[in-house]
Design a protein around this motif. Structure first.
Motif, PDB file in Angstrom:
ATOM      1  N   ALA A   1       0.820  -1.211   0.000  1.00  0.00           N
ATOM      2  CA  ALA A   1       0.000   0.000   0.000  1.00  0.00           C
ATOM      3  C   ALA A   1       0.853   1.258   0.000  1.00  0.00           C
ATOM      4  N   VAL A   2       0.327   2.314  -0.645  1.00  0.00           N
ATOM      5  CA  VAL A   2       0.980   3.624  -0.669  1.00  0.00           C
ATOM      6  C   VAL A   2       0.044   4.635  -0.014  1.00  0.00           C
ATOM      7  N   PHE A   3       0.557   5.313   1.027  1.00  0.00           N
ATOM      8  CA  PHE A   3      -0.231   6.312   1.752  1.00  0.00           C
ATOM      9  C   PHE A   3       0.383   7.700   1.565  1.00  0.00           C
ATOM     10  N   VAL A   4      -0.487   8.712   1.617  1.00  0.00           N
ATOM     11  CA  VAL A   4      -0.063  10.107   1.533  1.00  0.00           C
ATOM     12  C   VAL A   4      -0.485  10.811   2.813  1.00  0.00           C
ATOM     13  N   ASP A   5       0.435  11.592   3.400  1.00  0.00           N
ATOM     14  CA  ASP A   5       0.094  12.304   4.630  1.00  0.00           C
ATOM     15  C   ASP A   5       0.735  13.686   4.632  1.00  0.00           C
ATOM     16  N   PHE A   6       0.062  14.625   5.293  1.00  0.00           N
ATOM     17  CA  PHE A   6       0.495  16.029   5.340  1.00  0.00           C
ATOM     18  C   PHE A   6       1.618  16.247   6.353  1.00  0.00           C
ATOM     19  N   ALA A   7       2.113  15.190   6.986  1.00  0.00           N
ATOM     20  CA  ALA A   7       3.132  15.322   8.034  1.00  0.00           C
ATOM     21  C   ALA A   7       4.297  16.173   7.549  1.00  0.00           C
ATOM     22  N   HIS A   8       4.438  17.374   8.139  1.00  0.00           N
ATOM     23  CA  HIS A   8       5.509  18.275   7.710  1.00  0.00           C
ATOM     24  C   HIS A   8       6.255  18.883   8.900  1.00  0.00           C
TER      25      HIS A   8
ATOM     26  N   LEU B   1       4.382   2.240   1.854  1.00  0.00           N
ATOM     27  CA  LEU B   1       5.124   3.480   1.610  1.00  0.00           C
ATOM     28  C   LEU B   1       4.305   4.646   2.136  1.00  0.00           C
ATOM     29  N   LEU B   2       4.937   5.526   2.930  1.00  0.00           N
ATOM     30  CA  LEU B   2       4.293   6.742   3.397  1.00  0.00           C
ATOM     31  C   LEU B   2       4.994   7.945   2.773  1.00  0.00           C
ATOM     32  N   ILE B   3       4.256   8.704   1.967  1.00  0.00           N
ATOM     33  CA  ILE B   3       4.779   9.914   1.326  1.00  0.00           C
ATOM     34  C   ILE B   3       4.389  11.091   2.214  1.00  0.00           C
ATOM     35  N   CYS B   4       5.377  11.675   2.890  1.00  0.00           N
ATOM     36  CA  CYS B   4       5.118  12.728   3.879  1.00  0.00           C
ATOM     37  C   CYS B   4       5.262  14.128   3.279  1.00  0.00           C
TER      38      CYS B   4
END
Length: 502
Positions: free
Chosen positions: A353-360, A464-467
């Motif tokens: 799975a590929v996740f997208v998150d606003f973690a900045h 995968l987490l795209i931050c």
């Protein structure tokens, strides 16, 4: 503006020097938007004082000027030439403008709540709106993702300046919206943008490093957020607080000192909304919690343990604003993840799975990766970067947070803005190296290539987490904004690697 409307200074709660009167036809903070009869608010800025633009507002036909003593001094010669113009000098012109805008537009949804904190504001506001809509109420959430729900509109800022904010609130009310949940950013609170909003309740999520490019110190940053309870929420309002965060108790003391009722949320024994247990699976989680001595359990299709904290805080806000608790809890299985917040963007043919998150922020990256880990059987891969022209001190901390909580890390560009992207990446990589993770990290400047490489690394059971960018649809390089959507790029990468693209 309200077409054809005029109001006197008295109706707007304003008193001009010398008792001068004026009939106001509109409000503006940009001198280029001023037309005959407008009130121009000349506010102090970080670079230039709005008093420098009073001369232009006068030429455009301003009937009144709202500013502070410095603004009045800057424009003294110009004001002398327009002695028919009403001058209002306020000690805090930003706060005065907020109240004036509220009186000018005159309407807002009947039930309003706001939430502040470093992370989680968007999710809490969205979950609160979702709860209300599940209860059959006309509701919106207002913040980073614009105005969403029963009425929709784009916004340029998380907490808009008062004229825009109150225009949107009046438009929402006219469209039948009765309930609204707002994000209260530290910038918005510091600049008094929420003053004039009638809140039933306010929430606090957490506090960690961010925005030290704007706030000089941690104490100033916290004081800005505390203003939601110390100043904006009225004495008869309800404070809904995450008491697991070290600053939660401080917020409780501030709220209690003003006589506000409290609803505490957290794992801490004695919390009003007490989290008892969580169980995770690949597509969601089960939450067990206590409210007033009664145990409740709900399965939610949300990834990440912290999402339960956000949901319970939103539930607390809905209860504080008047909703029946039992009915609120019945809505929880229907909550949907917020766009760009632990969002499942794509799934490979092998199930990865590929996740997208606003973690900045460093804390958000750590929290997101730790929260994703229980849902993942295999390796956890992170893509991380840092924005240009923002708090530089957090860059190495971003790299450290990623490498300490993921199995593999790709450091890439976020929004470099006016800075050299390579310099920003080097600072993030320095944090990776300092944490002893150089062997598990790769630097890939181009964000699209970084996402493609990250997706290519995924084996069965991996994630995968795209931050960093979450819901954003553009990448800022210099003065240009190029179309770029992390979720879309992830889908393209999966299609390309799994044979979905011809």
């Amino acid at each position: 503006m309200v077409a054809g409307q005029t109001k006197s200074l008295t109706e707007l709660g304003l008193t001009a020097q010398g008792g001068k009167r004026a009939q106001i036809t509109g409000l503006a903070v940009d001198s280029r938007e001023v037309t005959d009869g407008f009130l121009f608010a000349a506010l102090p800025g970080t670079r230039v004082h709005g008093g420098e633009f009073i001369q232009y507002a006068l030429r455009m036909g301003a009937a009144a000027i709202l500013t502070d003593s410095r603004g009045a001094r800057l424009a003294a010669d110009d004001l002398a030439l327009y002695d028919n113009v009403a001058l209002i000098v306020a000690e805090d012109p930003r706060q005065t403008l907020a109240y004036t805008a509220a009186l000018w537009f005159g309407a807002q949804p009947e039930v309003m709540v706001a939430v502040t904190g470093t992370n989680g504001k968007t999710s809490v506001a969205s979950f609160c709106r979702q709860i209300w809509m599940e209860l059959g109420l006309e509701a919106v959430n207002i913040g980073t993702t614009g105005v969403e729900g029963a009425f929709e509109a784009p916004l340029a800022h998380t907490t808009p300046e008062p004229i825009t904010l109150h225009r949107v609130l009046a438009e929402a009310e006219a469209a039948g919206v009765t309930h609204a949940a707002m994000e209260a950013s530290s910038h918005g609170l510091e600049q008094r943008r929420l003053d004039g909003v009638h809140l039933r309740a306010a929430g606090f999520t957490n506090f960690s490093q961010d925005h030290l490019d704007y706030h000089a110190t941690f104490d100033e940053y916290f004081a800005a957020k505390a203003g939601l309870f110390a100043r904006v929420l009225p004495e008869d309002g309800v404070a809904v607080l995450n008491v697991d965060d070290p600053k939660g108790q401080t917020m409780a003391e501030i709220a209690s000192a003003r006589g506000q009722d409290l609803i505490t949320v957290g794992r801490r024994e004695g919390s009003d909304l007490h989290m008892l247990a969580q169980r995770f699976d690949p597509t969601g989680q089960e939450l067990r919690f206590d409210w007033q001595g009664r145990i409740h359990q709900a399965r939610m299709p949300l990834i990440g343990g912290f999402q339960a904290e956000n949901v319970l805080l939103a539930a607390g806000l809905a209860i504080a604003a008047g909703a029946d608790a039992e009915r609120v809890f019945e809505t929880l299985p229907h909550m949907k993840t917020v766009r760009g917040r632990m969002q499942l963007a794509a799934t490979r043919a092998n199930g990865a799975a590929v996740f997208v998150d606003f973690a900045h922020t460093p804390d958000a990256v750590s929290t997101a990766l730790r929260a994703l880990r229980p849902h993942v059987m295999g390796r956890l891969i992170a893509i991380v970067g840092a924005g240009g022209d923002r708090d530089a001190a957090k860059r190495p901390l971003m790299g450290k947070a990623a490498v300490e909580n993921a199995d593999l890390v790709i450091v890439t560009d976020d929004n470099p803005r006016s800075e050299d992207p390579a310099t920003i990446r080097a600072a993030v990589m320095a944090g990776v190296t300092a944490a002893g993770g150089a062997d598990s990290a790769t630097e890939v400047g181009d964000r699209a290539e970084a996402i493609l490489r990250g997706v290519d690394m995924l084996g069965p059971g991996d994630a995968l987490l795209i931050c960093g960018k979450g819901h954003e649809s553009g990448q800022i390089v210099g003065d240009d904004v190029f179309p770029f959507d992390d979720s879309e790029q992830a889908s393209v990468a999966v299609s390309a690697l799994d044979g979905g693209l011809a």
